[in-house]
Design a protein around this motif. Structure first.
Motif, PDB file in Angstrom:
ATOM      1  N   SER A 154     -40.764  23.879 -29.690  1.00 27.62           N
ATOM      2  CA  SER A 154     -41.771  24.373 -31.185  1.00 27.62           C
ATOM      3  C   SER A 154     -40.557  24.955 -32.021  1.00 27.62           C
ATOM      4  N   THR A 155     -40.647  23.522 -33.221  1.00 27.07           N
ATOM      5  CA  THR A 155     -40.015  24.656 -34.363  1.00 27.07           C
ATOM      6  C   THR A 155     -40.892  24.719 -34.879  1.00 27.07           C
TER       7      THR A 155
ATOM      8  N   VAL B  30     -27.605  42.763 -28.858  1.00 28.09           N
ATOM      9  CA  VAL B  30     -26.527  42.515 -28.568  1.00 28.09           C
ATOM     10  C   VAL B  30     -26.527  41.443 -29.597  1.00 28.09           C
ATOM     11  N   TYR B  31     -26.003  41.346 -31.474  1.00 30.16           N
ATOM     12  CA  TYR B  31     -26.033  39.865 -32.398  1.00 30.16           C
ATOM     13  C   TYR B  31     -25.620  38.567 -31.871  1.00 30.16           C
ATOM     14  N   TYR B  32     -25.536  37.814 -31.734  1.00 26.08           N
ATOM     15  CA  TYR B  32     -24.926  35.994 -31.588  1.00 26.08           C
ATOM     16  C   TYR B  32     -25.376  34.945 -33.193  1.00 26.08           C
ATOM     17  N   CYS B  33     -24.337  35.512 -33.715  1.00 22.68           N
ATOM     18  CA  CYS B  33     -24.415  33.856 -34.234  1.00 22.68           C
ATOM     19  C   CYS B  33     -23.872  32.469 -33.472  1.00 22.68           C
ATOM     20  N   ALA B  34     -24.738  31.775 -33.898  1.00 22.32           N
ATOM     21  CA  ALA B  34     -24.358  30.336 -33.101  1.00 22.32           C
ATOM     22  C   ALA B  34     -24.194  29.041 -33.724  1.00 22.32           C
ATOM     23  N   ARG B  35     -23.747  27.958 -33.961  1.00 25.52           N
ATOM     24  CA  ARG B  35     -24.242  26.969 -33.645  1.00 25.52           C
ATOM     25  C   ARG B  35     -24.555  25.646 -33.644  1.00 25.52           C
ATOM     26  N   ASP B  36     -25.968  25.162 -34.563  1.00 29.05           N
ATOM     27  CA  ASP B  36     -26.433  24.189 -34.234  1.00 29.05           C
ATOM     28  C   ASP B  36     -25.815  22.885 -34.260  1.00 29.05           C
ATOM     29  N   PRO B  37     -25.874  21.897 -32.978  1.00 29.88           N
ATOM     30  CA  PRO B  37     -24.884  20.543 -32.848  1.00 29.88           C
ATOM     31  C   PRO B  37     -24.839  20.181 -33.564  1.00 29.88           C
ATOM     32  N   THR B  38     -25.894  19.254 -34.825  1.00 29.35           N
ATOM     33  CA  THR B  38     -26.549  18.375 -35.845  1.00 29.35           C
ATOM     34  C   THR B  38     -25.334  18.712 -37.035  1.00 29.35           C
TER      35      THR B  38
ATOM     36  N   TYR C 262     -32.588  23.310 -32.886  1.00 27.61           N
ATOM     37  CA  TYR C 262     -33.035  24.263 -32.778  1.00 27.61           C
ATOM     38  C   TYR C 262     -32.091  24.575 -31.110  1.00 27.61           C
ATOM     39  N   TYR C 263     -30.775  24.069 -30.229  1.00 26.84           N
ATOM     40  CA  TYR C 263     -30.309  24.315 -29.230  1.00 26.84           C
ATOM     41  C   TYR C 263     -28.699  24.724 -29.916  1.00 26.84           C
TER      42      TYR C 263
END
Lengths: 109, 123
Positions: free
Chosen positions: A93-94, B93-101, B108-109
């Protein structure tokens, strides 16, 4: 929003046990399902993406399966370092409706 | 190796503002989409926002839309989250995270995460 549920919410297991965690989506999400492991005080770690693809560097005892609305994470032989909380996450759901499951805590029996 | 280091958290009163930063290293920052994800104390994970690799697109969770702004400075390898009109329920707690593409559609993971920075909104 797509609602994600996980079962069980917690479980107790022994080293060497086979552990299965279930994640269910409130509507079909194809294979847009990811699994993370989180240990206390640490950031989550990606284990499985696209329902069944093992992230690089993750031990092969972790596996994922499912499609549509029902998914499972399996740990084939639980190791001491696997005691943690596991979260599923839908990326179907994006752009703005990404959701996580509530988590499953795996602790030592 | 990929490193993401958040900073800028702290205690702030309701209605005030705060800006979080995430310094990236070990990869070509300007080629990857980036996210913010938060976790309230003792609770689960909540996606907050995403920004495309070039800053061309940004999307937000409904819970923060209109109050938070995600941005990036690719010349500084840094991601930001400007948080305005903070509420008690933004405590997390706020995390920054990288999208894999790389330079493609956002998946969106999240394949790499920072260690997180705690934001406490309290009077």
């Amino acid at each position: 929003d797509i609602q994600m549920t996980q079962s069980p919410s917690s479980l107790s297991a022994s080293v060497g046990d086979r552990v299965t965690i279930t994640c269910r989506a409130s509507q079909t999400i194809s294979s847009y399902l990811n699994w993370y492991q989180q240990k206390p005080g640490k950031a989550p770690k990606l284990l499985i993406y696209a329902a069944s693809s093992l992230q690089s560097g993750v031990p092969s005892r972790f596996s994922g399966s499912g499609s549509g609305t029902d998914f499972t994470l399996t740990i084939s032989s639980l190791q001491p370092e696997d005691f943690a909380t596991y979260y599923c996450q839908q990326s179907y759901s994006t752009p703005g409706g990404i959701t996580f499951g509530p988590g499953t805590k795996v602790d030592i029996k | 190796q990929v490193q993401l280091v958040e900073s800028g958290g702290g205690v702030v009163q309701p209605g005030r503002s705060l800006r979080l930063s995430c310094a990236a290293s070990g990869f070509t920052f300007s080629s990857y989409g980036m996210h913010w994800v938060r976790q309230a104390p003792g609770k689960g994970l909540e996606w907050v926002a995403v920004i495309w690799y070039d800053g061309s697109n940004k999307y937000y969770a409904d819970s923060v839309k209109g109050r938070f702004t995600i941005s990036r400075d690719n010349s500084k390898n840094t991601l930001y989250l400007q948080m305005n009109s903070l509420r008690v329920e933004d405590t997390a707690v706020y995390y920054c995270a990288r999208d894999p593409t790389r330079m493609a559609t956002i998946l969106y993971y999240f394949d790499y995460w920072g260690q997180g920075t705690l934001v406490t909104v309290s009077s």
